[in-house]
Design a protein around this motif. Structure first.
Motif, short mmCIF file in Angstrom:
data_model
loop_
_atom_site.label_atom_id
_atom_site.label_comp_id
_atom_site.label_asym_id
_atom_site.label_seq_id
_atom_site.Cartn_x
_atom_site.Cartn_y
_atom_site.Cartn_z
N LEU A 130 0.84 -1.19 0.00
CA LEU A 130 0.00 0.00 0.00
C LEU A 130 0.87 1.24 0.00
N LEU A 131 0.57 2.14 -0.89
CA LEU A 131 1.31 3.39 -1.02
C LEU A 131 0.36 4.56 -0.79
N ALA A 132 0.63 5.36 0.21
CA ALA A 132 -0.18 6.54 0.50
C ALA A 132 0.53 7.77 -0.06
N VAL A 133 -0.15 8.50 -0.90
CA VAL A 133 0.42 9.69 -1.54
C VAL A 133 -0.47 10.89 -1.25
N HIS A 134 0.16 11.94 -0.78
CA HIS A 134 -0.57 13.20 -0.58
C HIS A 134 -0.23 14.13 -1.75
N ALA A 135 -1.24 14.72 -2.34
CA ALA A 135 -1.03 15.62 -3.47
C ALA A 135 -1.97 16.81 -3.36
N SER A 136 -1.53 17.93 -3.91
CA SER A 136 -2.36 19.13 -3.91
C SER A 136 -2.23 19.81 -5.26
N ALA A 137 -3.18 20.68 -5.55
CA ALA A 137 -3.18 21.41 -6.81
C ALA A 137 -3.85 22.75 -6.59
N SER A 138 -3.51 23.70 -7.43
CA SER A 138 -4.08 25.03 -7.36
C SER A 138 -4.43 25.50 -8.77
N THR A 139 -5.62 26.00 -8.93
CA THR A 139 -6.05 26.53 -10.22
C THR A 139 -6.41 28.00 -10.06
N VAL B 191 -16.01 25.36 -9.11
CA VAL B 191 -14.67 25.87 -9.40
C VAL B 191 -13.61 24.94 -8.82
N ARG B 192 -13.90 24.32 -7.69
CA ARG B 192 -12.91 23.42 -7.06
C ARG B 192 -12.71 22.12 -7.82
N GLU B 193 -13.65 21.76 -8.68
CA GLU B 193 -13.56 20.46 -9.35
C GLU B 193 -12.29 20.33 -10.18
N ALA B 194 -11.89 21.39 -10.87
CA ALA B 194 -10.68 21.32 -11.68
C ALA B 194 -9.45 21.10 -10.80
N ALA B 195 -9.40 21.76 -9.65
CA ALA B 195 -8.26 21.58 -8.75
C ALA B 195 -8.24 20.16 -8.20
N LEU C 174 -8.61 34.43 -8.98
CA LEU C 174 -8.48 33.87 -7.63
C LEU C 174 -7.91 32.47 -7.70
N ASP C 175 -7.11 32.12 -6.70
CA ASP C 175 -6.57 30.76 -6.59
C ASP C 175 -7.57 29.87 -5.85
N THR C 176 -7.74 28.67 -6.36
CA THR C 176 -8.56 27.66 -5.70
C THR C 176 -7.68 26.44 -5.45
N ASP C 177 -7.63 25.98 -4.21
CA ASP C 177 -6.75 24.88 -3.83
C ASP C 177 -7.54 23.62 -3.51
#
Length: 239
Positions: free
Chosen positions: A30-39, A155-159, A226-229
């Protein structure tokens, strides 16, 4: 048997416990990966907060002066594009003003009536015109402008999609380095997402009493973007 590769394992301990209880016929890592994005997106909604302050020798006089001026301001705002459903009173007060003379009891010298409203405007091109019209008709307080989105969830869906794609890429890198292959996603956890910290340009953190004449123009207002995270933690199964 399970093997666990984790980033931020301390925060994911309850998640791993749940996975271990599920069991699996074949050996998995099992590999746990944390990821984030901003649009970045252009806002489609503006909220202007402004008000009227009026003074009078009596409470009735102060309130009447404020009411008359505010009615004129709201009529101008409607003509500039504000809908009745998007006009909301957010503050109202009537306060006595005192004169202090040494050795004497305070004496009321008059009253101040204050009425503050927020106006929601969807046509951002009409923002400057609305403020100009409101000021011209007697609005003498501007508490700020907030740019935001009519549908923040959309708006958050893309991020969110970008964050998941980033997690997939990272999982593939780890799997290849370990001589394994990503075969499944076991869980996706979204700890929360939020807009970038507000700044004074768009959150109403400034307040100013407008003393300019009715003919004075309003400076151009640019909503910018505006930035959305979004942030997620994904647990992948590797074999």
């Amino acid at each position: 048997m399970f093997h666990i590769i984790a980033r931020g394992a301390r925060t994911l301990a309850p998640l791993f416990t749940a996975i271990a209880l599920m069991g699996c016929g074949a050996e998995e890592t099992l590999l746990a990966v944390h990821a984030s994005a901003s649009t970045r997106s252009t806002p489609d909604l503006a909220i202007v907060t402004l008000g009227v302050v009026a003074r009078g020798a009596t409470a009735v006089a102060a309130q009447q002066a404020q009411t008359n001026r505010m009615q004129t301001v709201l009529d101008a705002a409607r003509e500039a594009g504000a809908e009745d459903a998007d006009i909301q009173t957010v503050g109202f007060s009537l306060e006595p003003q005192y004169v202090y003379v040494r050795g004497q009891a305070p004496r009321i010298s008059g009253y101040i009536s204050r009425n503050t409203v927020s106006l929601r405007l969807r046509d951002l091109n009409r923002m400057s015109g609305l403020i100009d019209a409101a000021v011209a008709q007697g609005a003498n307080e501007l508490h700020g402008i907030t740019f935001t989105f009519e549908d923040e969830e959309h708006v958050r869906e893309a991020a969110r999609a970008q964050a998941l794609e980033t997690a997939r890429r990272r999982a593939n890198v780890y799997a290849e380095a370990a001589g394994l292959e990503v075969v499944a996603i076991r869980s996706i956890v979204e700890p929360g997402s939020a807009f970038a910290p507000p700044d004074m340009r768009r959150d109403g953190a400034f307040a100013a009493v407008l003393e300019q004449s009715a003919a004075a123009p309003v400076a151009p207002i640019n909503p910018g973007q505006l930035d959305t995270d979004a942030a997620i933690t994904v647990v992948f199964a590797l074999r």
